[in-house]
Design a protein around this motif. Structure first.
Motif, PDB file in Angstrom:
ATOM      1  N   PHE A 140       1.026  -1.136   0.170  1.00 37.11           N
ATOM      2  CA  PHE A 140       0.070  -0.066   0.111  1.00 37.11           C
ATOM      3  C   PHE A 140       0.681   1.392   0.016  1.00 37.11           C
ATOM      4  O   PHE A 140       0.353   2.353   0.058  1.00 37.11           O
ATOM      5  CB  PHE A 140      -0.941   0.157   1.267  1.00 37.11           C
ATOM      6  CG  PHE A 140      -1.569  -1.296   1.616  1.00 37.11           C
ATOM      7  CD1 PHE A 140      -2.490  -1.723   0.386  1.00 37.11           C
ATOM      8  CD2 PHE A 140      -1.236  -2.111   2.446  1.00 37.11           C
ATOM      9  CE1 PHE A 140      -3.074  -3.060   0.584  1.00 37.11           C
ATOM     10  CE2 PHE A 140      -2.023  -3.411   2.693  1.00 37.11           C
ATOM     11  CZ  PHE A 140      -2.956  -3.488   1.710  1.00 37.11           C
ATOM     12  N   ALA A 141       2.015   0.999   0.080  1.00 37.09           N
ATOM     13  CA  ALA A 141       3.082   2.375   0.318  1.00 37.09           C
ATOM     14  C   ALA A 141       2.943   3.370  -0.967  1.00 37.09           C
ATOM     15  O   ALA A 141       2.924   2.995  -1.974  1.00 37.09           O
ATOM     16  CB  ALA A 141       4.596   1.641   0.322  1.00 37.09           C
ATOM     17  N   LEU A 155      -8.863   3.122   1.809  1.00 42.28           N
ATOM     18  CA  LEU A 155      -8.623   2.148   2.987  1.00 42.28           C
ATOM     19  C   LEU A 155     -10.083   2.223   3.912  1.00 42.28           C
ATOM     20  O   LEU A 155     -10.173   1.146   4.552  1.00 42.28           O
ATOM     21  CB  LEU A 155      -7.393   2.513   3.819  1.00 42.28           C
ATOM     22  CG  LEU A 155      -6.298   2.053   3.053  1.00 42.28           C
ATOM     23  CD1 LEU A 155      -4.982   2.684   3.934  1.00 42.28           C
ATOM     24  CD2 LEU A 155      -5.754   0.471   2.810  1.00 42.28           C
TER      25      LEU A 155
ATOM     26  N   VAL B   3       1.467 -10.969   5.827  1.00 39.28           N
ATOM     27  CA  VAL B   3       0.437 -11.560   5.040  1.00 39.28           C
ATOM     28  C   VAL B   3       0.282 -12.927   5.175  1.00 39.28           C
ATOM     29  O   VAL B   3       1.187 -13.751   5.451  1.00 39.28           O
ATOM     30  CB  VAL B   3       1.055 -11.406   3.462  1.00 39.28           C
ATOM     31  CG1 VAL B   3       0.120 -12.049   2.521  1.00 39.28           C
ATOM     32  CG2 VAL B   3       1.194  -9.997   3.167  1.00 39.28           C
ATOM     33  N   LEU B  10      -3.676  -8.987   4.936  1.00 42.34           N
ATOM     34  CA  LEU B  10      -2.588  -8.382   5.669  1.00 42.34           C
ATOM     35  C   LEU B  10      -2.842  -8.028   7.065  1.00 42.34           C
ATOM     36  O   LEU B  10      -3.678  -7.351   7.374  1.00 42.34           O
ATOM     37  CB  LEU B  10      -2.333  -7.055   4.771  1.00 42.34           C
ATOM     38  CG  LEU B  10      -1.041  -6.180   5.249  1.00 42.34           C
ATOM     39  CD1 LEU B  10       0.273  -6.889   4.655  1.00 42.34           C
ATOM     40  CD2 LEU B  10      -1.245  -4.863   4.655  1.00 42.34           C
ATOM     41  N   VAL B  12      -2.076  -6.371  10.766  1.00 47.35           N
ATOM     42  CA  VAL B  12      -1.229  -5.445  11.265  1.00 47.35           C
ATOM     43  C   VAL B  12      -1.874  -5.182  12.595  1.00 47.35           C
ATOM     44  O   VAL B  12      -2.952  -5.409  13.140  1.00 47.35           O
ATOM     45  CB  VAL B  12      -1.695  -3.918  10.433  1.00 47.35           C
ATOM     46  CG1 VAL B  12      -1.070  -2.727  11.229  1.00 47.35           C
ATOM     47  CG2 VAL B  12      -1.271  -3.954   9.257  1.00 47.35           C
ATOM     48  N   LEU B  63     -10.284  -3.498   6.983  1.00 49.05           N
ATOM     49  CA  LEU B  63     -10.415  -2.306   5.781  1.00 49.05           C
ATOM     50  C   LEU B  63     -10.646  -2.929   4.506  1.00 49.05           C
ATOM     51  O   LEU B  63     -10.593  -4.019   4.188  1.00 49.05           O
ATOM     52  CB  LEU B  63      -9.296  -1.633   5.939  1.00 49.05           C
ATOM     53  CG  LEU B  63      -8.640  -0.934   7.068  1.00 49.05           C
ATOM     54  CD1 LEU B  63      -7.436  -0.135   7.014  1.00 49.05           C
ATOM     55  CD2 LEU B  63      -9.744  -0.305   7.762  1.00 49.05           C
ATOM     56  N   GLY B  64     -11.071  -1.909   3.554  1.00 44.99           N
ATOM     57  CA  GLY B  64     -11.394  -2.581   2.247  1.00 44.99           C
ATOM     58  C   GLY B  64     -10.120  -3.261   1.511  1.00 44.99           C
ATOM     59  O   GLY B  64      -8.850  -2.611   1.752  1.00 44.99           O
ATOM     60  N   VAL B  66      -7.319  -3.822  -0.765  1.00 44.07           N
ATOM     61  CA  VAL B  66      -6.440  -3.162  -1.683  1.00 44.07           C
ATOM     62  C   VAL B  66      -5.241  -4.247  -2.109  1.00 44.07           C
ATOM     63  O   VAL B  66      -4.662  -4.948  -1.344  1.00 44.07           O
ATOM     64  CB  VAL B  66      -5.628  -2.241  -0.863  1.00 44.07           C
ATOM     65  CG1 VAL B  66      -4.730  -1.403  -1.772  1.00 44.07           C
ATOM     66  CG2 VAL B  66      -6.578  -1.225  -0.270  1.00 44.07           C
ATOM     67  N   LEU B  69      -5.424  -7.752  -1.160  1.00 46.90           N
ATOM     68  CA  LEU B  69      -5.344  -8.322   0.184  1.00 46.90           C
ATOM     69  C   LEU B  69      -6.188  -7.404   0.990  1.00 46.90           C
ATOM     70  O   LEU B  69      -6.300  -6.252   0.867  1.00 46.90           O
ATOM     71  CB  LEU B  69      -3.892  -8.202   0.732  1.00 46.90           C
ATOM     72  CG  LEU B  69      -2.894  -9.089   0.056  1.00 46.90           C
ATOM     73  CD1 LEU B  69      -1.406  -8.466   0.411  1.00 46.90           C
ATOM     74  CD2 LEU B  69      -3.194 -10.475   0.207  1.00 46.90           C
ATOM     75  N   PRO B  71      -6.901  -5.778   4.532  1.00 48.11           N
ATOM     76  CA  PRO B  71      -5.822  -5.352   5.703  1.00 48.11           C
ATOM     77  C   PRO B  71      -6.672  -5.586   6.943  1.00 48.11           C
ATOM     78  O   PRO B  71      -7.890  -5.562   7.098  1.00 48.11           O
ATOM     79  CB  PRO B  71      -5.590  -3.734   5.509  1.00 48.11           C
ATOM     80  CG  PRO B  71      -5.983  -3.558   4.272  1.00 48.11           C
ATOM     81  CD  PRO B  71      -6.990  -4.464   3.817  1.00 48.11           C
ATOM     82  N   ARG B  72      -6.080  -6.394   7.828  1.00 44.83           N
ATOM     83  CA  ARG B  72      -6.778  -6.814   9.227  1.00 44.83           C
ATOM     84  C   ARG B  72      -6.264  -6.126  10.214  1.00 44.83           C
ATOM     85  O   ARG B  72      -5.247  -6.367  10.578  1.00 44.83           O
ATOM     86  CB  ARG B  72      -7.172  -8.131   9.289  1.00 44.83           C
ATOM     87  CG  ARG B  72      -7.989  -8.815  10.127  1.00 44.83           C
ATOM     88  CD  ARG B  72      -7.971 -10.332   9.975  1.00 44.83           C
ATOM     89  NE  ARG B  72      -8.927 -10.953  10.920  1.00 44.83           N
ATOM     90  CZ  ARG B  72      -9.946 -11.089  10.825  1.00 44.83           C
ATOM     91  NH1 ARG B  72     -10.851 -10.692   9.893  1.00 44.83           N
ATOM     92  NH2 ARG B  72     -10.879 -11.678  11.945  1.00 44.83           N
ATOM     93  N   VAL B 182      -3.073   4.151  11.004  1.00 43.95           N
ATOM     94  CA  VAL B 182      -3.479   3.477   9.963  1.00 43.95           C
ATOM     95  C   VAL B 182      -2.623   3.632   8.688  1.00 43.95           C
ATOM     96  O   VAL B 182      -1.821   2.932   7.847  1.00 43.95           O
ATOM     97  CB  VAL B 182      -4.785   2.899  10.095  1.00 43.95           C
ATOM     98  CG1 VAL B 182      -4.832   1.945   8.412  1.00 43.95           C
ATOM     99  CG2 VAL B 182      -5.487   2.046  10.977  1.00 43.95           C
ATOM    100  N   ARG B 183      -2.939   4.880   8.427  1.00 43.24           N
ATOM    101  CA  ARG B 183      -2.175   5.479   7.241  1.00 43.24           C
ATOM    102  C   ARG B 183      -0.721   5.546   7.214  1.00 43.24           C
ATOM    103  O   ARG B 183       0.153   5.037   6.534  1.00 43.24           O
ATOM    104  CB  ARG B 183      -2.486   6.970   7.051  1.00 43.24           C
ATOM    105  CG  ARG B 183      -3.875   7.155   6.285  1.00 43.24           C
ATOM    106  CD  ARG B 183      -3.860   8.524   5.974  1.00 43.24           C
ATOM    107  NE  ARG B 183      -5.357   9.049   5.894  1.00 43.24           N
ATOM    108  CZ  ARG B 183      -6.012   9.778   6.314  1.00 43.24           C
ATOM    109  NH1 ARG B 183      -5.343  10.455   7.415  1.00 43.24           N
ATOM    110  NH2 ARG B 183      -7.154  10.006   6.145  1.00 43.24           N
ATOM    111  N   LEU B 186       0.458   1.910   7.237  1.00 44.76           N
ATOM    112  CA  LEU B 186       0.407   1.140   5.720  1.00 44.76           C
ATOM    113  C   LEU B 186       0.811   1.605   4.511  1.00 44.76           C
ATOM    114  O   LEU B 186       1.206   1.406   3.719  1.00 44.76           O
ATOM    115  CB  LEU B 186      -1.270   0.962   5.639  1.00 44.76           C
ATOM    116  CG  LEU B 186      -1.835  -0.139   6.272  1.00 44.76           C
ATOM    117  CD1 LEU B 186      -3.448  -0.265   5.775  1.00 44.76           C
ATOM    118  CD2 LEU B 186      -1.497  -1.421   6.155  1.00 44.76           C
ATOM    119  N   LEU B 187       0.858   3.246   4.726  1.00 44.53           N
ATOM    120  CA  LEU B 187       1.284   3.922   3.417  1.00 44.53           C
ATOM    121  C   LEU B 187       2.752   4.416   3.520  1.00 44.53           C
ATOM    122  O   LEU B 187       3.140   4.892   2.493  1.00 44.53           O
ATOM    123  CB  LEU B 187       0.249   5.019   3.286  1.00 44.53           C
ATOM    124  CG  LEU B 187      -1.138   4.781   3.371  1.00 44.53           C
ATOM    125  CD1 LEU B 187      -2.105   5.970   3.228  1.00 44.53           C
ATOM    126  CD2 LEU B 187      -1.490   3.775   2.133  1.00 44.53           C
TER     127      LEU B 187
END
Lengths: 162, 200
Positions: A140-141, A155, B3, B10, B12, B63-64, B66, B69, B71-72, B182-183, B186-187
């Motif tokens: 997701f990065a 998300l 994963v 995924l 987290v 989460l939705g 992406v 996968l 995200p849990r 979360v951002r 994940l991001l």
């Protein structure tokens, strides 16, 4: 002993065979901190997640007791917790970095269960379940600053109830 | 992050850490109220008789999807009381991100500082010193609440650690804090997947 590197479906088969041999209602493998790797049993994934987290908490409490009682105890040692309840027997076996949890019938021999759980840890590399590009970035990065407004909004789509 | 290919998920782990009664459990209770039931588990709480968290609270959020996968997110709190420091350390193991819930009460500055320092030590002992951290300054409605700058200075927070004002009992700032961590986890470009439970 070098651990067997099996694929996830093969590991699932190993777990299924052991669950069958133990006549286990539930058999799960988790990381030591309580995140589920793989399981066999009739319960839902959410139930398994809770069982794994609770098993890790129970094992942590047991380790606190051991450490309090024995000065020479090590935090990362293998430990086995046996809970006898009217419905059967719950075994929680900590073999860092893994945690195994089995719900078996009271007719199953405990020695056999203990041996098979230990073998699951000693013979198999369960990290195969989590295998991925170790050095790779998060899928997701993004290159933008993660806190930038609007980043990753998808998300959270439909997450909120109001 | 991990994963689980079998479940196409995924995983987290995010831990809410902080002094006792700072509002860690309240954050999760409010998230439980805010998040649609189909996207979360029930909140599992292991409390003592005095309603203080004994082991931890746990709630999972999906989460939705992406990239194929899902995200849990597993949200944990730790018990705040001093005597439970080993349990706090245990819960931090394998964390991908931490929300430090600070109490804005000026009289509780020392407790905030002690728990913050202890958290940093625990993270370092698990090799987690570089994971994302977000600070929530809770109880902003208190008449003697410290100014955000004062709190930031007292905790010696680096600039890159964001701080969110909150009044968790009314749900204010709870969502923003959750979305930020979360951002962040994940991001951020440096987010890494791990292959083994022992490696975190």
């Amino acid at each position: 002993m070098k651990k067997k590197q099996l694929s996830p479906p093969e590991l699932q088969r190993v777990l299924r065979d052991v669950a069958h041999e133990l006549n286990a209602r539930i058999l799960l493998v988790a990381g030591s901190e309580g995140q589920v790797l793989l399981y066999e049993g009739m319960e839902t994934p959410k139930t398994m997640d809770l069982l794994a987290a609770l098993s890790a908490a129970g094992m942590s409490a047991l380790q606190e007791i051991i450490l309090a009682a024995f000065r020479s105890a090590r935090r990362d040692a293998d430990n086995l917790l046996i809970l006898e309840v009217p419905q059967g027997v719950i075994l929680i076996s900590s073999q860092p970095p893994y945690l195994f949890m089995a719900v078996i019938s009271d007719k199953t021999r405990l020695g056999l269960a203990r041996m098979l759980l230990r073998r699951l840890s000693q013979e198999y590399d369960w990290s195969q379940i989590l295998i991925q590009e170790e050095a790779g970035p998060s899928p997701f990065a993004s290159r933008s600053h993660p806190q930038a407004e609007g980043q990753g909004e998808d998300l959270f789509a439909e997450l909120w109830s109001n | 992050m991990r994963v689980n290919w079998r479940r196409r998920e995924l995983h987290v782990k995010i831990v809410y850490y902080g002094p006792p009664m700072a509002g860690k459990t309240t954050n999760l209770e409010q998230l439980q109220r805010m998040i649609a039931p189909q996207h979360r588990s029930e909140l599992l709480s292991l409390d003592t008789e005095g309603d203080r968290t004994l082991f931890f609270d746990l709630m999972q959020v999906s989460l939705g999807k992406v990239g194929g996968l899902a995200p849990r997110i597993s949200l944990y709190t730790v018990p705040g009381q001093v005597r439970y420091q080993h349990l706090r350390s245990m819960v931090l193991r394998g964390a991908d991100g931490v929300v430090f819930v600070a109490d804005s009460d000026a009289n509780r500055l020392e407790e905030n500082r002690a728990l913050w320092q202890q958290m940093l030590r625990h993270l370092a002992s698990h090799g987690l010193q570089d994971i994302p951290i977000v600070v929530q300054a809770n109880k902003r409605d208190l008449p003697n609440a410290l100014a955000l700058d004062e709190l930031r200075e007292a905790l010696h927070l680096p600039e890159e650690i964001p701080m969110f004002p909150a009044q968790a009992s009314r749900g204010l700032g709870v969502r923003e804090t959750f979305m930020a961590i979360v951002r962040f986890v994940l991001l951020q470009p440096s987010s890494k997947l791990t292959a083994s439970p022992s490696s975190r």
